[in-house]
Design an enzyme around this catalytic site. Sequence first.
Site, PDB file in Angstrom:
ATOM      1  N   LYS A  52       0.837  -1.208   0.000  1.00 36.03           N
ATOM      2  CA  LYS A  52       0.000   0.000   0.000  1.00 36.03           C
ATOM      3  C   LYS A  52       0.869   1.254   0.000  1.00 36.03           C
ATOM      4  O   LYS A  52       0.595   2.219  -0.708  1.00 36.03           O
ATOM      5  CB  LYS A  52      -0.959  -0.027   1.200  1.00 36.03           C
ATOM      6  CG  LYS A  52      -2.082  -1.041   1.021  1.00 36.03           C
ATOM      7  CD  LYS A  52      -2.820  -1.352   2.306  1.00 36.03           C
ATOM      8  CE  LYS A  52      -3.839  -2.467   2.054  1.00 36.03           C
ATOM      9  NZ  LYS A  52      -4.531  -2.913   3.270  1.00 36.03           N
ATOM     10  N   GLN A  96      -4.909  -1.704   9.273  1.00 33.56           N
ATOM     11  CA  GLN A  96      -4.715  -3.015   8.643  1.00 33.56           C
ATOM     12  C   GLN A  96      -5.356  -4.101   9.511  1.00 33.56           C
ATOM     13  O   GLN A  96      -5.065  -4.218  10.689  1.00 33.56           O
ATOM     14  CB  GLN A  96      -3.216  -3.290   8.458  1.00 33.56           C
ATOM     15  CG  GLN A  96      -2.913  -4.582   7.750  1.00 33.56           C
ATOM     16  CD  GLN A  96      -3.436  -4.620   6.317  1.00 33.56           C
ATOM     17  OE1 GLN A  96      -3.330  -3.646   5.584  1.00 33.56           O
ATOM     18  NE2 GLN A  96      -4.018  -5.732   5.929  1.00 33.56           N
ATOM     19  N   ASP A 119     -11.105   2.461   3.173  1.00 28.51           N
ATOM     20  CA  ASP A 119     -11.375   1.018   3.031  1.00 28.51           C
ATOM     21  C   ASP A 119     -12.842   0.758   2.685  1.00 28.51           C
ATOM     22  O   ASP A 119     -13.192  -0.316   2.207  1.00 28.51           O
ATOM     23  CB  ASP A 119     -11.026   0.275   4.335  1.00 28.51           C
ATOM     24  CG  ASP A 119      -9.663  -0.404   4.287  1.00 28.51           C
ATOM     25  OD1 ASP A 119      -9.205  -0.730   3.168  1.00 28.51           O
ATOM     26  OD2 ASP A 119      -9.071  -0.629   5.352  1.00 28.51           O
TER      27      ASP A 119
END
Length: 280
Positions: A52, A96, A119
Amino acid sequence: MAKIIDGKKISAEIKEELKEQVAQLKKAGVEGTLAVIQVGADPASSVYVRNKKKACEYIGLHSKSFELPEETTQKELLDLIEQLNQDAAVNGILVQLPVPAHIEEKTIINAISPLKDVDGFHPQSVGSLTIGQPGFVSCTPAGIVELLKRSKVELDGKNCVIVGRSNIVGKPMALLMLRENATVTVTHSHTKNLKEICSAADILIVAIGKKEFITGEYIKEGAVVIDVGIHRDENNKLSGDVKYDEAEPKASMITPVPGGVGPMTIAMLMRNCVEAMVTV
């Protein structure tokens, strides 16, 4: 023989487009920063976080990395999220997953501002998707729609079967395919006659987390098969939820594992980050 849907190639195209958008925004004085929080040192999570950050660097976004020890308390994590919610320089926040067992995942997701929820997991983001309002969309399902569209797969009126009903893939996938005017069936562990239902699908999207569960018998001749699963064997070889060797001869198009859906998830995260630059 099925045409291979190349997620690496399509994700690279998207990242090039985003790189250009970011360059234009920078010319207008708009900068973007993604804050990535990792609690603990899970090896798979570390790989995802690294990828990422690399993607951010490639398209021209700043990234802030917070690598917290395993024993970080829920309150400490929530305090950091609130600090980042208030930081005007931060456009997107990503924690995460999974987090350690002593931290409640739902509480963490709910703490992230919907305006920075790149997200697409916050209940407000999910609710917006449900009623067709603007908002961030979960990256894997959004990536699958891009894969299909850029591969010139007709979605309107097609019979789409989704195997799996998770909050991250199955449910948002169903909503996105409805948005594209597909006729959608969502199947799961309690579904009766799964083979029969799958073998009627024009588009079969499999996200159940069971290695090579879907065999050739589940696939209609000429169907488009999207395999979201990823499993690693003792020799480090990757495979998906679909038994590729049996599915490929019957399908008209199919995603490989690796190199299919996986690269698209990060590409769509980057797209959400660029959207956040404009909205935050």
